[in-house]
Design an enzyme around this catalytic site. Structure first.
Site, PDB file in Angstrom:
ATOM      1  N   ALA A 195       0.858  -1.182   0.000  1.00 18.76           N
ATOM      2  CA  ALA A 195       0.000   0.000   0.000  1.00 18.76           C
ATOM      3  C   ALA A 195       0.890   1.226   0.000  1.00 18.76           C
ATOM      4  CB  ALA A 195      -0.927   0.003   1.219  1.00 18.76           C
ATOM      5  N   ASP A 196       0.471   2.264  -0.706  1.00 13.10           N
ATOM      6  CA  ASP A 196       1.331   3.438  -0.802  1.00 13.10           C
ATOM      7  C   ASP A 196       0.542   4.665  -1.232  1.00 13.10           C
ATOM      8  OD1 ASP A 196       3.698   4.810  -0.618  1.00 13.10           O
ATOM      9  OD2 ASP A 196       4.638   3.902  -2.376  1.00 13.10           O
ATOM     10  N   THR A 197       0.979   5.839  -0.787  1.00 15.49           N
ATOM     11  CA  THR A 197       0.516   7.110  -1.312  1.00 15.49           C
ATOM     12  C   THR A 197       1.723   7.818  -1.912  1.00 15.49           C
ATOM     13  OG1 THR A 197       0.913   8.271   0.760  1.00 15.49           O
ATOM     14  CG2 THR A 197      -1.273   7.307   0.458  1.00 15.49           C
ATOM     15  N   ARG A 251      -6.871  16.674   2.048  1.00 18.09           N
ATOM     16  CA  ARG A 251      -6.488  15.827   3.176  1.00 18.09           C
ATOM     17  C   ARG A 251      -7.343  14.566   3.136  1.00 18.09           C
ATOM     18  NH1 ARG A 251      -7.142  17.067   9.645  1.00 18.09           N
ATOM     19  NH2 ARG A 251      -6.106  15.157  10.367  1.00 18.09           N
ATOM     20  N   PHE A 298       2.313  -7.850   6.751  1.00 17.74           N
ATOM     21  CA  PHE A 298       3.634  -7.637   7.343  1.00 17.74           C
ATOM     22  C   PHE A 298       3.942  -6.152   7.248  1.00 17.74           C
ATOM     23  CE2 PHE A 298       8.195  -7.107   6.849  1.00 17.74           C
ATOM     24  CZ  PHE A 298       8.714  -7.872   7.872  1.00 17.74           C
ATOM     25  N   HIS A 313       4.984  12.139   3.553  1.00 17.19           N
ATOM     26  CA  HIS A 313       5.560  11.861   4.881  1.00 17.19           C
ATOM     27  C   HIS A 313       5.447  10.374   5.165  1.00 17.19           C
ATOM     28  CE1 HIS A 313       6.603  12.159   9.053  1.00 17.19           C
ATOM     29  NE2 HIS A 313       5.444  11.669   9.431  1.00 17.19           N
ATOM     30  N   TRP A 366      -0.882   2.202  13.204  1.00 23.43           N
ATOM     31  CA  TRP A 366      -1.827   2.596  12.149  1.00 23.43           C
ATOM     32  C   TRP A 366      -2.544   1.379  11.574  1.00 23.43           C
ATOM     33  CZ3 TRP A 366      -2.465   1.945   6.873  1.00 23.43           C
ATOM     34  CH2 TRP A 366      -3.212   2.916   6.183  1.00 23.43           C
ATOM     35  N   ASP A 381       8.292 -11.819   0.220  1.00 19.89           N
ATOM     36  CA  ASP A 381       8.120 -12.083   1.642  1.00 19.89           C
ATOM     37  C   ASP A 381       9.461 -12.397   2.304  1.00 19.89           C
ATOM     38  OD1 ASP A 381       7.152 -12.723   4.112  1.00 19.89           O
ATOM     39  OD2 ASP A 381       6.076 -14.516   3.492  1.00 19.89           O
TER      40      ASP A 381
END
Length: 430
Positions: A93-95, A102, A193, A212, A222, A289
């Site tokens: 997962a990534d932004t 926001r 993980f 960030h 989180w 993995d």
């Protein structure tokens, strides 16, 4: 319910977003754990493992801004009368920091996982690509393994159409795929993980000063909050929920679980019943993995059949990729899913016709360079044009319905990362 219905309440009110929702064809694959004799049923039939990949990306103002990759596994015996296990592995997962609003990335991520959990098992099991298509073994078709001489012979015997062109063989779907009955009893697992990294899906996005990256400790908290909410909302109260931090004391791990809403969290993992279990037969292998790389190391050392689960987690912590001072963890859930069960709408998911096409579509997004905003824009235009030209479809439009998220611009956007390896491929050239 569609993905739009799940995700709209997590997006800022009144703003329009677009969703890219890809899924690979379900296919039979190797077991995710090394099989034992117990993996055979009373008729000598072996356990079947079905694998499907999901890739969901979120776009805003013609830019790709967030993506999530999940792999779904089904483990069922070939006699169709034994226990069925469904496992969701949250892979990456990534932004990238290029959204001017926001976003509550935690709620967006939770909504997507909840949507995939709600997909009916029948959606995956009614048409599975087998490891070997036995029905085609005697058919007069040309395959990769067909020799040139045999291919020419096959072509010479085929009839010609009205234009004098050799006709193509139409293979019925029932000869290409196998189906499995929809199980009535199923154990659902979720595994991920966590380890903080600068980027996973958006190459060089860490160079964007508005992105960030969470520390390992904050990233663990989180993800724990997201999984905790999912367990409370979609699983029964007998569900096993676990947290494992390789090499860390049990007391320290327990501190992370003090504020969880679900009361049955424990220190450990969902894969073994006893610390004395042999790790080879209990610890699953997932894409990219680190656990799998450690198992390979144990094989080369000749200790693979002797190391138990307790020793495995202890020694794993000593691996170089775990010795960088950042908190890493394995979060797991195993129990009875009691949430919705939906049959996805045809227009809700793009399912490419082959594994190669699925990878190519995904690479139009992950293959860009995101050190500047141009990468997010190029990725959006790439996938928009491919959808239009080759799939005669468009991205899913969704209007945000979340009133609590501020819609003003801010200097930096949080990002989240899961698992351990960034694998970047350049987009395929047309």
């Amino acid at each position: 319910m569609s993905l739009e219905c799940y995700i709209k309440d997590a997006l800022p009110f009144g703003h329009e977003f677009e969703i890219i929702n890809l899924q690979s064809i379900p296919r039979e694959t190797s077991p995710i754990t090394f099989p034992k004799r117990e993996a055979e049923d009373v008729n000598g039939k072996t356990v079947k493992t079905i694998k499907t990949q999901h890739f969901v990306a979120l776009c805003f103002e013609e830019k790709v801004v967030f993506a999530l990759e999940i792999v779904v596994y089904f483990s069922l015996n070939s006699a169709n009368n034994g226990p069925v296990e469904r496992l969701l592995f949250v892979s990456k997962a990534d932004t990238n920091g290029y959204c001017d609003l926001r976003l509550d990335i935690g709620q967006i991520t939770k909504s997507i996982i909840a949507y995939i959990l709600a997909i009916s098992p029948g959606h995956y099991l009614r048409a599975v690509k087998p490891l070997i298509r036995k029905a085609l073994s005697g058919a007069k078709i040309i395959k990769r393994s067909t020799s040139v001489q045999r291919a020419l012979e096959i072509l010479s015997n085929r009839p010609l159409d009205s234009k004098g062109i050799t006709s193509r063989v139409k293979i019925p779907d029932q000869d290409l795929y196998v189906s499995f009955p929809v199980p009535t009893e199923i154990v659902t697992k979720v595994s991920l993980f966590t380890r903080a990294e600068p980027q996973y899906l958006f190459s060089n996005s860490s160079k964007n000063p508005r992105k960030h990256v969470l520390s390992g400790d904050k990233l663990l908290k989180w993800w724990l909050k997201i999984v905790d909410q999912i367990v409370v909302e979609d699983f029964d109260n007998k569900t096993k929920a676990t947290l494992q931090i390789p090499g860390e004391e049990k007391r320290v791990i327990s501190n992370y679980l003090r504020n969880t809403a679900y009361q049955n969290w424990t220190v450990g993992d969902i894969f073994s019943e006893s610390p004395q279990d042999i790790a080879l037969y209990r610890i699953p292998l997932f894409p990219d993995d680190p656990k799998g790389r450690f198992l390979d190391h144990l094989i080369s050392d000749g200790r693979i059949s002797k190391v138990n689960v307790l020793t495995f987690w202890t020694e794993l912590q000593a691996r170089q990729e775990f010795r960088l001072g950042s908190t890493v963890s394995v979060i797991g859930v195993s129990g009875k899913y009691i949430g919705r069960c939906n049959e996805p709408e045809r227009t809700d998911i793009i399912i490419p016709t082959s594994k190669k096409n699925f990878k190519n579509l995904k690479n139009y997004i992950t293959g860009e360079e995101y050190d500047t905003e141009e990468g997010a824009e190029e990725a959006y235009m790439n996938i928009r044009d491919i959808f239009d030209m080759h799939y005669s479809t468009k991205m899913i439009k969704v209007i945000g319905n979340h009133h609590k998220i501020a819609t003003t611009k801010r200097p930096e956007i949080n990002t989240i990362n899961v698992i351990n390896t960034l694998s970047v491929h350049r987009k395929p050239k047309s």
